[in-house]
Design a protein around this motif. Sequence first.
Motif, PDB file in Angstrom:
ATOM      1  N   ASN A   1      78.173  38.861  24.764  1.00 44.39           N
ATOM      2  CA  ASN A   1      79.255  40.636  23.971  1.00 44.39           C
ATOM      3  C   ASN A   1      80.208  41.063  24.145  1.00 44.39           C
ATOM      4  O   ASN A   1      80.691  41.663  23.799  1.00 44.39           O
ATOM      5  N   ILE A   2      80.762  40.578  25.536  1.00 38.98           N
ATOM      6  CA  ILE A   2      80.884  41.335  26.650  1.00 38.98           C
ATOM      7  C   ILE A   2      83.068  40.898  25.718  1.00 38.98           C
ATOM      8  O   ILE A   2      82.710  39.442  26.228  1.00 38.98           O
ATOM      9  N   LYS A   3      83.799  41.431  25.689  1.00 41.08           N
ATOM     10  CA  LYS A   3      85.276  41.076  25.561  1.00 41.08           C
ATOM     11  C   LYS A   3      86.190  41.736  26.740  1.00 41.08           C
ATOM     12  O   LYS A   3      86.980  43.188  26.511  1.00 41.08           O
TER      13      LYS A   3
ATOM     14  N   GLY B   1     101.010  39.857  27.087  1.00 40.91           N
ATOM     15  CA  GLY B   1     100.087  39.330  27.671  1.00 40.91           C
ATOM     16  C   GLY B   1      98.588  39.567  27.361  1.00 40.91           C
ATOM     17  O   GLY B   1      98.513  40.351  26.452  1.00 40.91           O
ATOM     18  N   ILE B   2      97.745  38.209  27.865  1.00 40.20           N
ATOM     19  CA  ILE B   2      96.332  38.735  27.347  1.00 40.20           C
ATOM     20  C   ILE B   2      96.033  39.003  29.206  1.00 40.20           C
ATOM     21  O   ILE B   2      96.133  38.684  29.957  1.00 40.20           O
ATOM     22  N   VAL B   3      95.364  40.485  28.853  1.00 41.66           N
ATOM     23  CA  VAL B   3      95.309  40.974  30.579  1.00 41.66           C
ATOM     24  C   VAL B   3      93.586  41.358  30.912  1.00 41.66           C
ATOM     25  O   VAL B   3      93.152  41.721  29.172  1.00 41.66           O
TER      26      VAL B   3
ATOM     27  N   GLU C   1      88.109  36.771  19.738  1.00 44.75           N
ATOM     28  CA  GLU C   1      85.974  37.108  19.854  1.00 44.75           C
ATOM     29  C   GLU C   1      85.984  37.685  21.240  1.00 44.75           C
ATOM     30  O   GLU C   1      85.414  38.463  21.097  1.00 44.75           O
ATOM     31  N   THR C   2      86.606  36.949  22.082  1.00 44.26           N
ATOM     32  CA  THR C   2      87.332  37.825  24.149  1.00 44.26           C
ATOM     33  C   THR C   2      88.101  39.015  23.019  1.00 44.26           C
ATOM     34  O   THR C   2      88.038  39.553  25.031  1.00 44.26           O
ATOM     35  N   ILE C   3      89.299  39.077  23.079  1.00 42.94           N
ATOM     36  CA  ILE C   3      90.166  40.384  22.647  1.00 42.94           C
ATOM     37  C   ILE C   3      89.083  41.354  22.107  1.00 42.94           C
ATOM     38  O   ILE C   3      88.641  41.794  21.027  1.00 42.94           O
ATOM     39  N   LYS C   4      89.279  42.740  23.346  1.00 40.88           N
ATOM     40  CA  LYS C   4      88.338  43.743  22.684  1.00 40.88           C
ATOM     41  C   LYS C   4      89.627  44.609  21.923  1.00 40.88           C
ATOM     42  O   LYS C   4      89.300  45.316  20.816  1.00 40.88           O
ATOM     43  N   ALA C   5      91.008  44.482  21.939  1.00 45.02           N
ATOM     44  CA  ALA C   5      92.046  45.064  22.350  1.00 45.02           C
ATOM     45  C   ALA C   5      93.589  44.858  21.759  1.00 45.02           C
ATOM     46  O   ALA C   5      93.823  43.720  22.871  1.00 45.02           O
TER      47      ALA C   5
ATOM     48  N   ALA D   1     105.328  45.888  34.339  1.00 44.58           N
ATOM     49  CA  ALA D   1     104.598  46.685  34.522  1.00 44.58           C
ATOM     50  C   ALA D   1     103.986  47.533  32.839  1.00 44.58           C
ATOM     51  O   ALA D   1     103.665  48.852  32.791  1.00 44.58           O
ATOM     52  N   ALA D   2     105.065  47.242  31.465  1.00 52.84           N
ATOM     53  CA  ALA D   2     105.006  47.827  30.477  1.00 52.84           C
ATOM     54  C   ALA D   2     104.115  46.765  29.692  1.00 52.84           C
ATOM     55  O   ALA D   2     103.179  47.327  29.108  1.00 52.84           O
ATOM     56  N   VAL D   3     103.551  46.033  30.124  1.00 51.91           N
ATOM     57  CA  VAL D   3     102.823  44.723  29.861  1.00 51.91           C
ATOM     58  C   VAL D   3     101.639  45.277  30.329  1.00 51.91           C
ATOM     59  O   VAL D   3     100.484  45.822  28.920  1.00 51.91           O
ATOM     60  N   LEU D   4     101.249  45.062  30.854  1.00 55.03           N
ATOM     61  CA  LEU D   4     100.247  46.155  31.723  1.00 55.03           C
ATOM     62  C   LEU D   4      99.663  47.192  31.180  1.00 55.03           C
ATOM     63  O   LEU D   4      98.812  47.918  31.009  1.00 55.03           O
ATOM     64  N   GLY D   5     101.113  48.228  31.118  1.00 57.39           N
ATOM     65  CA  GLY D   5     100.602  49.519  30.678  1.00 57.39           C
ATOM     66  C   GLY D   5     100.212  49.279  29.223  1.00 57.39           C
ATOM     67  O   GLY D   5      99.568  50.661  28.854  1.00 57.39           O
ATOM     68  N   ALA D   6     100.785  48.913  28.312  1.00 58.58           N
ATOM     69  CA  ALA D   6     100.319  49.022  26.799  1.00 58.58           C
ATOM     70  C   ALA D   6      98.440  48.015  27.030  1.00 58.58           C
ATOM     71  O   ALA D   6      98.153  48.806  26.177  1.00 58.58           O
ATOM     72  N   SER D   7      98.314  47.392  27.740  1.00 54.78           N
ATOM     73  CA  SER D   7      97.037  46.989  27.657  1.00 54.78           C
ATOM     74  C   SER D   7      96.372  47.945  27.903  1.00 54.78           C
ATOM     75  O   SER D   7      94.833  48.262  27.976  1.00 54.78           O
ATOM     76  N   ALA D   8      95.978  49.104  29.464  1.00 56.09           N
ATOM     77  CA  ALA D   8      95.892  49.752  29.239  1.00 56.09           C
ATOM     78  C   ALA D   8      95.503  51.390  28.177  1.00 56.09           C
ATOM     79  O   ALA D   8      94.401  52.184  28.823  1.00 56.09           O
ATOM     80  N   VAL D   9      96.211  50.654  27.389  1.00 57.21           N
ATOM     81  CA  VAL D   9      96.228  52.350  26.425  1.00 57.21           C
ATOM     82  C   VAL D   9      95.420  50.863  25.153  1.00 57.21           C
ATOM     83  O   VAL D   9      94.389  52.028  24.980  1.00 57.21           O
ATOM     84  N   GLY D  10      95.139  49.277  25.935  1.00 55.01           N
ATOM     85  CA  GLY D  10      93.727  49.100  24.857  1.00 55.01           C
ATOM     86  C   GLY D  10      92.988  49.325  25.759  1.00 55.01           C
ATOM     87  O   GLY D  10      91.818  49.133  24.253  1.00 55.01           O
ATOM     88  N   TRP D  11      92.565  49.158  26.960  1.00 52.46           N
ATOM     89  CA  TRP D  11      91.311  49.484  27.288  1.00 52.46           C
ATOM     90  C   TRP D  11      91.169  50.743  27.176  1.00 52.46           C
ATOM     91  O   TRP D  11      89.795  50.516  26.931  1.00 52.46           O
ATOM     92  N   GLU D  12      91.860  51.493  26.878  1.00 55.95           N
ATOM     93  CA  GLU D  12      91.267  53.459  26.268  1.00 55.95           C
ATOM     94  C   GLU D  12      90.308  53.414  24.423  1.00 55.95           C
ATOM     95  O   GLU D  12      90.080  53.989  24.608  1.00 55.95           O
ATOM     96  N   ILE D  13      90.803  52.625  23.685  1.00 49.29           N
ATOM     97  CA  ILE D  13      90.191  52.385  23.230  1.00 49.29           C
ATOM     98  C   ILE D  13      88.570  52.600  22.778  1.00 49.29           C
ATOM     99  O   ILE D  13      88.346  51.558  23.443  1.00 49.29           O
TER     100      ILE D  13
END
Length: 324
Positions: free
Chosen positions: A6-8, A24-26, A68-72, A312-324
């Motif tokens: 169940n972990i994405k 990027g898929i991070v 199904e592996t993508i959280k956000a 930097a921007a891809v990783l930063g954008a992904s960090a915003v995704g992790w916060e959802i």
Amino acid sequence: MSDQTNIKPYVIGLDLGGTNSVFGIVDARGEIKATTAIKTGAYKTADEFVNASVEALEPVIEQVGGIETIKAMGVGAPNGNYYNGTIEFAPNLPWAHEGVVPLAKMFSDKLGVPVALTNDANAAAIGEMVYGVARGMKNFIVITLGTGVGSGIVVNGQLLYGCDGFAGELGHVIVEKNGRPCGCGRKGCLEAYCSATGVARTARELLATTERPSLLREMRPEDITSLDVAIAAGKGDELANEIYQFTGHMLGEACANFAAFSSPEAFIFFGGMVKAGELIMKPIRESYDEHVLKIFKGKAKFLVSGLDGASAAVLGASAVGWEI
């Protein structure tokens, strides 16, 4: 069956630039597992852009095991509003310069995952704070030098968004009264002079108003880019060197003004133009030292992003995704 199923484990990060959109898929450690890119300006409408993005993403999403592996998804975009998930009146985006585009919702509807969006330079700042040269810093300014000039301001460890999500548009601080027209509709903005497009404009102006010899005269004026200016300067071209002196001087003076309101530990420069190295960084530092208030002298570091390319921007954008 293990709960692990169940972990994405992944988030999609999108660095949406004026020229290229890089995906990027991070994973949670900040490793970019797969990437793809499309040309931002190749589409007339936001719908066309989103459709092309999803089409480009499909194979890389399959590469990591399917949606199904993508959280956000997290997006860093010019004039991106973190509060509303919208891009609003972005001067460098042909499909977003005259209105409000609900991009987060459009991607969410297409992909079926939650999507968060922030300003592109804010995404770069988050990337630097989490993974880059700003680790451990609580007060710094990231300045992105690309098609435009963007900035992400971190104060006391928090990104500055303001009341409406748009705080920190340092590229649109006026540095030359009644100066060059800017894409935002105003005149004399920092972006009109110190972006990659601004450097090319300076080159065309100098070539048109002087008869000085330069390697740049071998090119059609409309074809000149900031990279061409950097290459000519590297070969000892005096006019090209002068263009970078002028650009760096203006940026350094602007940074001296920015120090007065947030007293940063560091200015971190990111984007294509930074590849010019000391050609741009030396005049920035010299001009800053010349113009900064005495109480701030010698305090701020001038750093170049340690994250490669759009990371930097891809990783930063992904960090915003992790916060959802």
